[in-house]
Write a protein that holds these residues in place. Structure first.
Motif, short mmCIF file in Angstrom:
data_model
loop_
_atom_site.label_atom_id
_atom_site.label_comp_id
_atom_site.label_asym_id
_atom_site.label_seq_id
_atom_site.Cartn_x
_atom_site.Cartn_y
_atom_site.Cartn_z
N HIS B 67 0.84 -1.20 0.00
CA HIS B 67 0.00 0.00 0.00
C HIS B 67 0.87 1.25 0.00
O HIS B 67 0.59 2.23 -0.70
CB HIS B 67 -0.91 0.00 1.23
N SER B 68 1.96 1.22 0.78
CA SER B 68 2.86 2.37 0.82
C SER B 68 3.41 2.66 -0.57
O SER B 68 3.44 3.81 -1.01
CB SER B 68 4.03 2.10 1.77
N ALA B 69 3.83 1.59 -1.26
CA ALA B 69 4.41 1.79 -2.59
C ALA B 69 3.38 2.39 -3.54
O ALA B 69 3.69 3.30 -4.31
CB ALA B 69 4.92 0.46 -3.14
N LEU B 70 2.13 1.92 -3.46
CA LEU B 70 1.11 2.46 -4.36
C LEU B 70 0.80 3.91 -4.03
O LEU B 70 0.60 4.74 -4.93
CB LEU B 70 -0.15 1.59 -4.30
N ALA B 71 0.80 4.24 -2.73
CA ALA B 71 0.59 5.65 -2.36
C ALA B 71 1.71 6.51 -2.92
O ALA B 71 1.48 7.64 -3.37
CB ALA B 71 0.52 5.77 -0.84
N LEU B 72 2.93 5.97 -2.90
CA LEU B 72 4.05 6.74 -3.43
C LEU B 72 3.92 6.93 -4.94
O LEU B 72 4.26 7.99 -5.47
CB LEU B 72 5.36 6.05 -3.08
N VAL B 73 3.41 5.90 -5.63
CA VAL B 73 3.17 6.05 -7.08
C VAL B 73 2.18 7.19 -7.32
O VAL B 73 2.39 8.05 -8.20
CB VAL B 73 2.65 4.73 -7.68
N ALA B 74 1.10 7.20 -6.52
CA ALA B 74 0.13 8.29 -6.66
C ALA B 74 0.80 9.64 -6.43
O ALA B 74 0.58 10.60 -7.19
CB ALA B 74 -1.01 8.09 -5.67
N ASN B 75 1.65 9.70 -5.42
CA ASN B 75 2.37 10.94 -5.13
C ASN B 75 3.20 11.38 -6.33
O ASN B 75 3.20 12.55 -6.71
CB ASN B 75 3.25 10.70 -3.91
N PHE B 76 3.89 10.42 -6.97
CA PHE B 76 4.72 10.77 -8.12
C PHE B 76 3.87 11.33 -9.25
O PHE B 76 4.27 12.28 -9.93
CB PHE B 76 5.50 9.55 -8.61
N PHE B 77 2.67 10.76 -9.44
CA PHE B 77 1.81 11.27 -10.50
C PHE B 77 1.36 12.70 -10.19
O PHE B 77 1.38 13.56 -11.07
CB PHE B 77 0.61 10.35 -10.70
N PHE B 78 0.98 12.95 -8.93
CA PHE B 78 0.56 14.31 -8.59
C PHE B 78 1.70 15.30 -8.81
O PHE B 78 1.51 16.39 -9.37
CB PHE B 78 0.09 14.37 -7.14
N LEU B 79 2.91 14.89 -8.41
CA LEU B 79 4.05 15.79 -8.61
C LEU B 79 4.30 16.01 -10.10
O LEU B 79 4.65 17.12 -10.52
CB LEU B 79 5.30 15.21 -7.95
N ALA B 80 4.10 14.96 -10.91
CA ALA B 80 4.31 15.12 -12.35
C ALA B 80 3.35 16.15 -12.92
O ALA B 80 3.73 16.98 -13.76
CB ALA B 80 4.14 13.78 -13.05
N ILE B 81 2.10 16.13 -12.44
CA ILE B 81 1.15 17.12 -12.95
C ILE B 81 1.55 18.52 -12.49
O ILE B 81 1.42 19.49 -13.23
CB ILE B 81 -0.29 16.77 -12.51
#
Lengths: 107, 272
Positions: B67-81
């Motif tokens: 779950h932590s890893a998936l939350a971090l993926v979401a974080n990376f996407f938000f930062l990309a935007i």
């Protein structure tokens, strides 16, 4: 040589976001015991630094921000590869990776 | 606090932020004079900032490392935007490709290698009050960093002459609405003396807008990587080569063991 003020994001706010993300990463490093999650927190901190670089690149309208962030990205990739390999090696020897129990460099 | 409850709490907060953004957007559309500070881009930045903080908190708080890893993926996407909003196009795509694509897949692979469900992680600390101490330390560090970064905003820089406004302090520009004009950029980079570096600076710094004339940011960045930043670029490639070799050497252990096992088994077979 200006960009549209409506679409300009003052870098102060971006810096605030970067600081908060960095602090969350610090909390993760200090609090969690799973070395993989600790590594993910370090990635988060590196990303916060990237965000600061890009905020200044955006404000000054130069490309240097992206170039430095590019180097940070490359270093992060190398760091993750080596770090995860070390964790794998430790796990293979000891069958556990709790950071409190892994306190010797050789045994 | 159970993992389920914190997940629900965090995603609820994210939903609230989204609704608030939509309401503000609609309000700014109907009565723009009431909300002069709200532009779609700035509002989107605020929403993405909140979502990024929430997903980072989820990364730290959720107990299951997947779950932590998936939350971090979401974080990376938000930062990309957010990078896209800041016109930092190349890094936005690299963020998705390298971080969310390559690095996080590596993380997930390693997690699945030795994921032990039911093993307590958070809060089962042998060190007393580790969670509290860690949070307090991070808060103190955050406060110190904020003081260091933002203290100059209220102070008049010494190198300004009498007629100039306080606003041209480089720190005050952090919260101003416009990008930094050329003049202040030079003042902020060479405090204490008058800028006569204009020609050289324009040579070595290609503004983002000028990059358009060269066929896009990516091309301009590529040109600079292979000219001005050639040495760091090559050093980076050496670093990555070293990392590859190190990872292979570290990971070779088991393969070698299996091969030795095979050899001894074959030896036993042929010995009989």
């Amino acid at each position: 040589m200006t960009i549209d003020p409506a679409s300009f994001i003052p870098p102060g706010y971006t810096l605030l976001l970067a600081l908060v993300l960095f602090a969350i990463g610090v909390v993760g490093v200090l609090v969690r015991r799973n070395p993989i999650v600790i590594f993910m927190s370090i990635e988060l901190m590196l990303n916060a630094v990237n965000l600061a670089f890009l905020a200044f690149g955006h404000q000054l309208m130069v490309l240097s921000g992206q170039i430095y962030a590019f180097f940070v990205l490359a270093v992060a990739a190398a760091e993750v590869a080596i770090g995860l390999a070390i964790i794998m090696a430790i796990f293979r020897r000891r069958e556990e990776v709790d950071v409190d129990r892994v306190n010797l460099l050789r045994w | 606090m159970g993992a389920d409850r914190s997940l629900k709490l965090l995603s609820g907060l994210g939903g609230l932020a989204l609704v608030a953004y939509l309401v503000l957007w609609a309000a700014a559309g109907f009565v723009p004079e009431r909300l002069p500070f709200f532009t779609p881009v700035r509002g989107l930045f605020g929403l993405l900032a909140i979502l990024a903080v929430i997903s980072a908190l989820a990364m730290v708080m959720l107990r299951n490392p997947v779950h932590s890893a998936l939350a971090l993926v979401a974080n990376f996407f938000f930062l990309a935007i957010i990078y896209l909003l800041m016109q930092q196009v190349l890094l936005a795509f690299l963020q998705v490709l390298v971080y969310a694509g390559a690095i996080m897949v590596l993380f997930l692979f390693v997690i699945m290698f030795f994921f032990q469900p039911g093993r307590p992680d958070l809060g089962s600390s042998p060190i007393r009050q580790q969670t509290l101490g860690g949070v307090l330390f991070a808060l103190a560090m955050l406060a110190m960093a904020m003081v260091v970064i933002f203290q100059g905003a209220s102070r008049r820089p010494q190198w300004l002459s009498a007629g100039e406004e306080v606003r041209s302090s480089p720190v005050a520009y952090l919260f101003s609405e416009a990008a930094v004009p050329r003049k202040v950029q030079e003042i902020s980079l060479t405090p204490g003396r008058k800028p006569e570096l204009q020609a050289t600076r324009q040579e070595e710094e290609q503004p983002v807008n000028v990059a358009k004339a060269f066929g896009g940011q990516v091309r301009a960045i590529g040109i600079r990587l292979y000219t001005q930043y050639l040495v760091p670029f090559e050093l980076t490639s050496v670093l990555i080569l070293i990392a590859i070799i190190a990872a292979v050497v570290m990971g070779r252990d088991r393969a070698k063991k299996i091969m030795e096992l095979e050899r001894t088994r074959q030896g036993e077979v042929s010995g009989e």
